[in-house]
Design a protein around this motif. Structure first.
Motif, PDB file in Angstrom:
ATOM      1  N   ILE A  41       0.835  -1.208   0.000  1.00 37.69           N
ATOM      2  CA  ILE A  41       0.000   0.000   0.000  1.00 37.69           C
ATOM      3  C   ILE A  41       0.867   1.254   0.000  1.00 37.69           C
ATOM      4  O   ILE A  41       0.565   2.216  -0.709  1.00 37.69           O
ATOM      5  CB  ILE A  41      -0.986  -0.029   1.180  1.00 37.69           C
ATOM      6  N   GLU A  42       1.951   1.249   0.736  1.00 43.09           N
ATOM      7  CA  GLU A  42       2.863   2.399   0.733  1.00 43.09           C
ATOM      8  C   GLU A  42       3.468   2.612  -0.652  1.00 43.09           C
ATOM      9  O   GLU A  42       3.575   3.747  -1.114  1.00 43.09           O
ATOM     10  CB  GLU A  42       3.967   2.212   1.767  1.00 43.09           C
ATOM     11  N   LYS A  43       3.871   1.507  -1.306  1.00 46.75           N
ATOM     12  CA  LYS A  43       4.404   1.609  -2.673  1.00 46.75           C
ATOM     13  C   LYS A  43       3.370   2.204  -3.610  1.00 46.75           C
ATOM     14  O   LYS A  43       3.666   3.091  -4.406  1.00 46.75           O
ATOM     15  CB  LYS A  43       4.796   0.226  -3.209  1.00 46.75           C
ATOM     16  N   ASN A  77     -20.562 -11.841 -10.264  1.00 47.49           N
ATOM     17  CA  ASN A  77     -20.733 -10.990  -9.081  1.00 47.49           C
ATOM     18  C   ASN A  77     -20.273 -11.673  -7.801  1.00 47.49           C
ATOM     19  O   ASN A  77     -20.926 -11.611  -6.774  1.00 47.49           O
ATOM     20  CB  ASN A  77     -22.179 -10.516  -8.940  1.00 47.49           C
ATOM     21  N   LEU A  78     -19.121 -12.328  -7.900  1.00 52.54           N
ATOM     22  CA  LEU A  78     -18.522 -13.014  -6.759  1.00 52.54           C
ATOM     23  C   LEU A  78     -17.161 -12.409  -6.477  1.00 52.54           C
ATOM     24  O   LEU A  78     -16.498 -11.908  -7.363  1.00 52.54           O
ATOM     25  CB  LEU A  78     -18.333 -14.506  -7.066  1.00 52.54           C
ATOM     26  N   GLY A  79     -16.749 -12.481  -5.242  1.00 55.93           N
ATOM     27  CA  GLY A  79     -15.387 -12.082  -4.911  1.00 55.93           C
ATOM     28  C   GLY A  79     -15.308 -11.066  -3.804  1.00 55.93           C
ATOM     29  O   GLY A  79     -16.158 -10.194  -3.679  1.00 55.93           O
ATOM     30  N   GLY A  80     -14.274 -11.222  -3.004  1.00 56.69           N
ATOM     31  CA  GLY A  80     -14.018 -10.307  -1.908  1.00 56.69           C
ATOM     32  C   GLY A  80     -13.094  -9.179  -2.344  1.00 56.69           C
ATOM     33  O   GLY A  80     -12.858  -8.962  -3.537  1.00 56.69           O
ATOM     34  N   PRO A  81     -12.528  -8.468  -1.400  1.00 57.41           N
ATOM     35  CA  PRO A  81     -11.704  -7.297  -1.713  1.00 57.41           C
ATOM     36  C   PRO A  81     -10.282  -7.653  -2.137  1.00 57.41           C
ATOM     37  O   PRO A  81      -9.728  -8.661  -1.717  1.00 57.41           O
ATOM     38  CB  PRO A  81     -11.682  -6.530  -0.399  1.00 57.41           C
ATOM     39  N   ALA A  82      -9.723  -6.812  -2.970  1.00 54.64           N
ATOM     40  CA  ALA A  82      -8.297  -6.880  -3.313  1.00 54.64           C
ATOM     41  C   ALA A  82      -7.603  -5.776  -2.537  1.00 54.64           C
ATOM     42  O   ALA A  82      -8.168  -4.700  -2.331  1.00 54.64           O
ATOM     43  CB  ALA A  82      -8.076  -6.679  -4.800  1.00 54.64           C
ATOM     44  N   LYS A  83      -6.382  -6.048  -2.111  1.00 52.38           N
ATOM     45  CA  LYS A  83      -5.636  -5.051  -1.355  1.00 52.38           C
ATOM     46  C   LYS A  83      -5.477  -3.777  -2.183  1.00 52.38           C
ATOM     47  O   LYS A  83      -5.698  -2.675  -1.696  1.00 52.38           O
ATOM     48  CB  LYS A  83      -4.273  -5.598  -0.960  1.00 52.38           C
ATOM     49  N   SER A 111       6.334  -9.209  -8.844  1.00 54.67           N
ATOM     50  CA  SER A 111       5.488  -9.988  -9.746  1.00 54.67           C
ATOM     51  C   SER A 111       4.656 -11.041  -9.012  1.00 54.67           C
ATOM     52  O   SER A 111       3.690 -11.544  -9.552  1.00 54.67           O
ATOM     53  CB  SER A 111       6.343 -10.665 -10.808  1.00 54.67           C
ATOM     54  N   LYS A 112       5.024 -11.379  -7.783  1.00 52.75           N
ATOM     55  CA  LYS A 112       4.302 -12.435  -7.074  1.00 52.75           C
ATOM     56  C   LYS A 112       2.879 -12.043  -6.718  1.00 52.75           C
ATOM     57  O   LYS A 112       1.998 -12.866  -6.713  1.00 52.75           O
ATOM     58  CB  LYS A 112       5.039 -12.833  -5.800  1.00 52.75           C
ATOM     59  N   GLN A 113       2.655 -10.810  -6.418  1.00 50.94           N
ATOM     60  CA  GLN A 113       1.354 -10.394  -5.913  1.00 50.94           C
ATOM     61  C   GLN A 113       0.586  -9.519  -6.888  1.00 50.94           C
ATOM     62  O   GLN A 113      -0.236  -8.728  -6.484  1.00 50.94           O
ATOM     63  CB  GLN A 113       1.535  -9.673  -4.587  1.00 50.94           C
ATOM     64  N   VAL A 114       0.844  -9.690  -8.200  1.00 53.41           N
ATOM     65  CA  VAL A 114       0.149  -8.903  -9.209  1.00 53.41           C
ATOM     66  C   VAL A 114      -0.577  -9.847 -10.160  1.00 53.41           C
ATOM     67  O   VAL A 114       0.014 -10.771 -10.700  1.00 53.41           O
ATOM     68  CB  VAL A 114       1.129  -8.011 -10.009  1.00 53.41           C
ATOM     69  N   GLY A 143      -3.192  -8.891  -2.661  1.00 53.80           N
ATOM     70  CA  GLY A 143      -2.184  -8.392  -3.591  1.00 53.80           C
ATOM     71  C   GLY A 143      -2.783  -7.312  -4.473  1.00 53.80           C
ATOM     72  O   GLY A 143      -3.738  -6.630  -4.090  1.00 53.80           O
ATOM     73  N   THR A 144      -2.239  -7.193  -5.682  1.00 49.63           N
ATOM     74  CA  THR A 144      -2.626  -6.139  -6.602  1.00 49.63           C
ATOM     75  C   THR A 144      -3.320  -6.715  -7.830  1.00 49.63           C
ATOM     76  O   THR A 144      -2.843  -7.667  -8.430  1.00 49.63           O
ATOM     77  CB  THR A 144      -1.394  -5.344  -7.059  1.00 49.63           C
TER      78      THR A 144
END
Length: 84
Positions: free
Chosen positions: A4-6, A31-37, A58-61, A79-80
């Motif tokens: 988040i800081e990045k 219409n499924l799915g929770g939040p992404a960071k 690249s791991k969290q994108v 992740g992102t």
């Protein structure tokens, strides 16, 4: 430095939208799915290029297109998401 800081540092350099803890259900046909960071919606190639160079993890994108035939966990994604 946290993800988040990045993202907040990058947000100052680009005109595209970056949102935090956004619900992914609105991006899925089911219409499924929770939040992404972090959810990044690039407006142009320049912003996408800056984001990828500055973010450099690249791991969290993950990239999300139209959202058809995509199932997203109710627990969300830690992740992102790059949403085209």
């Amino acid at each position: 430095m946290s993800l988040i800081e990045k993202a907040k540092k990058i947000q100052e350099k680009i005109s595209s939208g970056i949102s935090f803890n956004e619900n992914l259900s609105k991006f899925s046909w089911f219409n499924l799915g929770g939040p992404a960071k972090i959810v990044f919606r690039p407006d142009n190639l320049r912003d996408l290029s800056i984001f990828l160079k500055e973010f450099n993890t690249s791991k969290q994108v993950k990239v999300l297109g139209v959202g058809s035939n995509t199932l997203i966990r109710d627990g969300g994604f830690n992740g992102t998401i790059i949403k085209f």
